[in-house]
Design a protein around this motif. Sequence first.
Motif, PDB file in Angstrom:
ATOM      1  N   SER A  48      38.912  46.232  47.935  1.00 51.14           N
ATOM      2  CA  SER A  48      38.842  47.382  47.040  1.00 51.14           C
ATOM      3  C   SER A  48      38.085  48.499  47.742  1.00 51.14           C
ATOM      4  O   SER A  48      36.995  48.270  48.279  1.00 51.14           O
ATOM      5  CB  SER A  48      38.127  47.009  45.736  1.00 51.14           C
ATOM      6  N   GLN A 108      40.562  53.153  44.373  1.00 51.42           N
ATOM      7  CA  GLN A 108      40.092  53.928  43.219  1.00 51.42           C
ATOM      8  C   GLN A 108      39.395  55.174  43.763  1.00 51.42           C
ATOM      9  O   GLN A 108      38.198  55.159  44.035  1.00 51.42           O
ATOM     10  CB  GLN A 108      39.159  53.092  42.361  1.00 51.42           C
ATOM     11  N   TYR A 133      44.495  54.367  41.976  1.00 55.89           N
ATOM     12  CA  TYR A 133      44.048  55.085  40.787  1.00 55.89           C
ATOM     13  C   TYR A 133      43.255  56.299  41.255  1.00 55.89           C
ATOM     14  O   TYR A 133      42.433  56.191  42.177  1.00 55.89           O
ATOM     15  CB  TYR A 133      43.160  54.201  39.911  1.00 55.89           C
ATOM     16  N   ALA A 150      34.958  52.622  34.294  1.00 54.73           N
ATOM     17  CA  ALA A 150      36.352  52.197  34.463  1.00 54.73           C
ATOM     18  C   ALA A 150      36.563  51.578  35.839  1.00 54.73           C
ATOM     19  O   ALA A 150      37.245  50.541  35.971  1.00 54.73           O
ATOM     20  CB  ALA A 150      37.284  53.388  34.267  1.00 54.73           C
ATOM     21  N   GLU A 153      34.803  48.098  36.012  1.00 57.52           N
ATOM     22  CA  GLU A 153      35.533  47.083  35.256  1.00 57.52           C
ATOM     23  C   GLU A 153      36.822  46.680  35.974  1.00 57.52           C
ATOM     24  O   GLU A 153      37.168  45.494  36.026  1.00 57.52           O
ATOM     25  CB  GLU A 153      35.856  47.598  33.852  1.00 57.52           C
ATOM     26  N   ARG A 154      37.523  47.665  36.527  1.00 59.16           N
ATOM     27  CA  ARG A 154      38.766  47.346  37.226  1.00 59.16           C
ATOM     28  C   ARG A 154      38.478  46.544  38.501  1.00 59.16           C
ATOM     29  O   ARG A 154      39.267  45.669  38.872  1.00 59.16           O
ATOM     30  CB  ARG A 154      39.544  48.623  37.552  1.00 59.16           C
ATOM     31  N   ASN A 155      37.372  46.831  39.171  1.00 59.73           N
ATOM     32  CA  ASN A 155      37.005  46.035  40.346  1.00 59.73           C
ATOM     33  C   ASN A 155      36.823  44.563  39.971  1.00 59.73           C
ATOM     34  O   ASN A 155      37.302  43.667  40.675  1.00 59.73           O
ATOM     35  CB  ASN A 155      35.703  46.566  40.969  1.00 59.73           C
ATOM     36  N   ASP A 157      38.080  43.022  37.342  1.00 60.55           N
ATOM     37  CA  ASP A 157      39.402  42.493  36.993  1.00 60.55           C
ATOM     38  C   ASP A 157      40.208  42.179  38.245  1.00 60.55           C
ATOM     39  O   ASP A 157      40.873  41.146  38.328  1.00 60.55           O
ATOM     40  CB  ASP A 157      40.181  43.508  36.143  1.00 60.55           C
ATOM     41  N   TRP A 158      40.180  43.082  39.205  1.00 59.18           N
ATOM     42  CA  TRP A 158      40.955  42.942  40.442  1.00 59.18           C
ATOM     43  C   TRP A 158      40.566  41.683  41.209  1.00 59.18           C
ATOM     44  O   TRP A 158      41.414  40.862  41.577  1.00 59.18           O
ATOM     45  CB  TRP A 158      40.748  44.181  41.301  1.00 59.18           C
ATOM     46  N   LYS A 173      44.880  45.875  28.666  1.00 55.94           N
ATOM     47  CA  LYS A 173      45.025  45.674  30.107  1.00 55.94           C
ATOM     48  C   LYS A 173      46.340  44.978  30.483  1.00 55.94           C
ATOM     49  O   LYS A 173      46.539  44.608  31.637  1.00 55.94           O
ATOM     50  CB  LYS A 173      43.848  44.848  30.639  1.00 55.94           C
ATOM     51  N   GLN A 176      48.240  46.680  33.346  1.00 55.25           N
ATOM     52  CA  GLN A 176      47.551  46.468  34.628  1.00 55.25           C
ATOM     53  C   GLN A 176      47.920  45.112  35.216  1.00 55.25           C
ATOM     54  O   GLN A 176      48.322  45.004  36.387  1.00 55.25           O
ATOM     55  CB  GLN A 176      46.041  46.545  34.395  1.00 55.25           C
TER      56      GLN A 176
END
Length: 202
Positions: A48, A108, A133, A150, A153-155, A157-158, A173, A176
């Motif tokens: 990421s 991101q 993103y 955001a 949180e996405r990190n 999740d990823w 989600k 996603q």
Amino acid sequence: LSAVKSAIDLLASKGEIDRTRVGMGGLSFGTEITLWTVMKSDLLAAASVTSVGMSRNYYLFSSMRGKAFSKELQEFWQLRAPDETPERWRLLSPAANLDTIKAPILMQMPEQEYVVALDYAIPLIQDHRADLYVFPNEPHQKFQPRHKLAAYERNVDWFRFWLQGNEDPDPAKRTQYAHWQEMKKALSAQPAHGASKAGRRN
């Protein structure tokens, strides 16, 4: 690269990690280190980043800064214009090393920078090896609380998705995860360095 490998070897030897499920992320120079590790090894299962890497786009846009940029480029990266130091650019640029990038990359990026990365981001997106993103009205380091939250949180999740196979059940989600499942399916069907050219919106 040897430092990253040594850390993985040490933790794996203690039984603290599974060396086949290692993720890495970075901001600014941390992005460069992460991209270098992805390009030059098979140590990572997912990555990421939030900043740009060295590329012709980076040179093109940054050259507007004039002599100050040229001095920094030479001092820190031993780079001059792409036609003056082509071998060095081929060594450092993600755009010149697309075939060696195997781990999926979450990008991101701030609005002020993402365009610079498109010369390598778009081919990776088209090949199902990256998801991008863009955060509006953000500089190099994001400062707006909702954007930072955001991204954080996405990190999570990823990395939970790619390293542990977990998905947050939050209905918001679903899109996603549906896309990441598409990426995983496409990547599993590709040769080691990726071959599919099916595109996606971003």
